[in-house]
Design a protein around this motif. Structure first.
Motif, PDB file in Angstrom:
ATOM      1  N   HIS A  41       0.836  -1.193   0.000  1.00 52.20           N
ATOM      2  CA  HIS A  41       0.000   0.000   0.000  1.00 52.20           C
ATOM      3  C   HIS A  41       0.875   1.248   0.000  1.00 52.20           C
ATOM      4  CE1 HIS A  41      -3.293   2.661   0.928  1.00 52.20           C
ATOM      5  NE2 HIS A  41      -2.613   3.120   1.954  1.00 52.20           N
ATOM      6  N   LYS A  80       0.122 -10.248   4.109  1.00 54.40           N
ATOM      7  CA  LYS A  80      -0.145  -9.623   2.813  1.00 54.40           C
ATOM      8  C   LYS A  80      -1.475 -10.117   2.259  1.00 54.40           C
ATOM      9  CE  LYS A  80       1.859  -7.003   1.173  1.00 54.40           C
ATOM     10  NZ  LYS A  80       1.689  -5.557   1.496  1.00 54.40           N
ATOM     11  N   GLU A  83      -4.204  -8.199   3.838  1.00 55.58           N
ATOM     12  CA  GLU A  83      -4.267  -6.852   3.262  1.00 55.58           C
ATOM     13  C   GLU A  83      -4.934  -6.879   1.891  1.00 55.58           C
ATOM     14  OE1 GLU A  83      -0.410  -4.982   3.156  1.00 55.58           O
ATOM     15  OE2 GLU A  83       0.031  -5.633   5.195  1.00 55.58           O
ATOM     16  N   GLU A  86      -8.703  -7.279   2.226  1.00 53.55           N
ATOM     17  CA  GLU A  86      -9.331  -6.043   2.665  1.00 53.55           C
ATOM     18  C   GLU A  86      -9.447  -5.056   1.504  1.00 53.55           C
ATOM     19  OE1 GLU A  86      -8.621  -2.333   5.759  1.00 53.55           O
ATOM     20  OE2 GLU A  86      -7.490  -4.174   6.047  1.00 53.55           O
TER      21      GLU A  86
END
Length: 100
Positions: A41, A80, A83, A86
């Motif tokens: 990100h 990861k 993430e 999400e």
């Protein structure tokens, strides 16, 4: 694993050197088995991960930090995935909100 140096040799082969505590420096060869994308990100670097195998057949997860390879823990790859999931959920919600 801290104090690890991984450098490209040729083809799919890399040299890996580390020091285990106060013991001697250890050097082994790693062979790239698999390459995959890693997304961070708001970070434009370090976008590849690898599975590499040493001369004994043991496989290692390799990630990069500012372009330098290191042996990572499996937990980092699992984090990861969380993430990514999400980000997928949030993107799906954004698309849904465009057309309620």
């Amino acid at each position: 694993m801290n104090n690890v140096s991984i450098s490209y040799r040729d083809g799919d082969r890399y040299d890996c050197t580390w020091k285990d505590g106060d013991g001697p420096q250890i050097t082994t060869e790693l062979r790239k088995v698999f390459e995959f994308k890693v997304y961070w990100h708001a970070w434009e670097c370090d976008s590849e991960g690898y599975v590499m195998e040493d001369v004994t057949g043991k496989r290692h997860l390799i990630l990069t930090n500012h372009g330098s390879m290191y042996i990572a823990e499996e937990q980092q790859a699992l984090a990861k995935i969380t993430e990514y999931q999400e980000a997928i959920r949030e993107t799906q919600k954004a698309l849904y909100l465009l057309h309620p």
